[in-house]
Enzyme design. Sequence first.
Site, mmCIF file in Angstrom:
data_model
loop_
_atom_site.group_PDB
_atom_site.id
_atom_site.type_symbol
_atom_site.label_atom_id
_atom_site.label_comp_id
_atom_site.label_asym_id
_atom_site.label_seq_id
_atom_site.Cartn_x
_atom_site.Cartn_y
_atom_site.Cartn_z
ATOM 1 N N ARG A 83 -10.705 -0.532 14.724
ATOM 2 C CA ARG A 83 -10.487 0.244 13.504
ATOM 3 C C ARG A 83 -11.245 -0.346 12.326
ATOM 4 N NH1 ARG A 83 -4.607 0.980 10.586
ATOM 5 N NH2 ARG A 83 -5.015 -1.203 10.086
ATOM 6 N N TYR B 231 14.254 30.673 7.710
ATOM 7 C CA TYR B 231 13.042 31.391 8.111
ATOM 8 C C TYR B 231 12.982 31.560 9.621
ATOM 9 C CZ TYR B 231 10.821 31.008 3.514
ATOM 10 O OH TYR B 231 10.510 31.126 2.198
ATOM 11 N N MET C 62 10.495 24.886 2.251
ATOM 12 C CA MET C 62 9.760 24.034 1.325
ATOM 13 C C MET C 62 10.693 23.226 0.424
ATOM 14 S SD MET C 62 6.860 25.054 -1.492
ATOM 15 C CE MET C 62 5.810 25.858 -0.298
ATOM 16 N N LYS D 85 0.844 -1.205 0.000
ATOM 17 C CA LYS D 85 0.000 0.000 0.000
ATOM 18 C C LYS D 85 0.876 1.251 0.000
ATOM 19 C CE LYS D 85 -0.219 -0.527 5.019
ATOM 20 N NZ LYS D 85 -1.063 -0.808 6.192
HETATM 21 C C1 LIG Z 1 -0.344 -1.680 6.915
HETATM 22 C C2 LIG Z 1 -0.910 -2.978 7.333
HETATM 23 C C3 LIG Z 1 -0.099 -4.123 7.386
HETATM 24 C C4 LIG Z 1 1.402 -4.031 7.268
HETATM 25 O O1 LIG Z 1 1.886 -3.557 8.504
HETATM 26 P P1 LIG Z 1 3.439 -3.349 8.838
HETATM 27 O O2 LIG Z 1 3.432 -2.892 10.240
HETATM 28 O O3 LIG Z 1 3.926 -2.289 7.892
HETATM 29 O O4 LIG Z 1 4.124 -4.637 8.627
HETATM 30 C C5 LIG Z 1 -0.702 -5.336 7.635
HETATM 31 N N1 LIG Z 1 -2.041 -5.430 7.852
HETATM 32 C C6 LIG Z 1 -2.847 -4.349 7.843
HETATM 33 C C7 LIG Z 1 -4.288 -4.511 8.088
HETATM 34 C C8 LIG Z 1 -2.313 -3.090 7.602
HETATM 35 O O5 LIG Z 1 -3.109 -2.010 7.613
#
Ligand SMILES: *Cc1c(COP(=O)(O)O)cnc(C)c1O
Length: 373
Positions: free
Chosen positions: A145, A267, A315, A46
């Site tokens: 979640r 800045y 930036m 992802k």
């Molecule tokens: C992002 C995620 C993972 C991977 O987690 P890591 O801590 O990066 O290994 C696995 N399962 C779910 C549901 C996630 O959201």
Amino acid sequence: MQQDALQAGRTGRAGALLKIDLKALRNNYRLLRGKLGNAQCGAAVKADAYGLGAIRVSRALVEEGCRHLFVAHLEEAITLRPHVAEHVAIYVMHGSPVGYEAEFLEHRCIPVLNSREQIAGWRKLAEANNKQLPAIIQLDTGMSRMGLSAQEVQAWLADPDFIRGISLQYLMSHLACAENQQHPMNRQQLQAFTALRAQLPACGASLANSSGIFLGPDFHFDLARPGAALYGVAPVAGHDNPMQAVAHLQGRIIQTREIAAGTGVGYSLTWRCTRPSRIATVAVGYADGWLRSLSNRGVAHIGGIAAPMVGNVSMDTITLDVSDVPLAQLYPGALVDLISATNGVDQVAERAATIGYEILTSLGLRFEREYLD
Ligand SMILES: *Cc1c(COP(=O)(O)O)cnc(C)c1O
């Protein structure tokens, strides 16, 4: 010296060079798979494989034998699908947005169903197509979640048609505290997951993320979903990192200047030198994901010598105190190490008051990218 750095196969047009070491990625995958024994090692790709490039990363992992890729959004799955072989499953962890179920079939990706609504949508599509459709169902075991609650599982048990038309590939859940091996929540979630599974139809199970793999075989089940550890982030808090660094970031010096004692930098002039100093301006800023919280806290390395980041992150630039660096290394176009073997993503994260995950996923799109394999 100058010639060498500029001729190392790079354009010099971009302000920074991000090297992505696919050999290290492959080694990390093998290490995790080795720990998993008979369980399958999937991969979370992802967020563009945590900023490192989902297509290149996925291809390398598939070459290593990975058959299960996880993304968050349908859009990510559709982008990735043409680039990996059809026998590799792509799972969408957010499940289907309402009304988009048919696109999963069209693009041959598999939803993780997290709610009764998502299950109903997938069931309806199966009915309309008159065939069994594959899916993972997620259970909430304490993170609050995603996934069905224990009460919703009771509703499932009471309804023989709850998953009619759904070919259940895996039951999955996600650990809230896995990087902390002492945390009692790990065992609690394991017990909750095991108890729910025992009541539900027999199928595969998936619980562990990167850190979960290091909690031991009880947590492995049939399929793990590591992300961060593949990309070099330390999986166990307070322990040496067994993973190899995958991301190496180097920024380019634009110019250097000498400033008198007492002169302010950047800045709001949040830093003033106490001695006559040499300042190098480097072409990486918060627009590149070099977080502003690194202002007056970050450190770069030039030929192994530490150069503190002084002043606020802008930036497009940062400013370094390079007073201790030999002049020969300080020329326009020279590369300075921002993420390196000695100063990895976790160390940068600590200085930025965040986690390695955020450093990686923030990495900018203006960098020149070089894949080593
Ligand atoms: C992002 C995620 C993972 C991977 O987690 P890591 O801590 O990066 O290994 C696995 N399962 C779910 C549901 C996630 O959201």
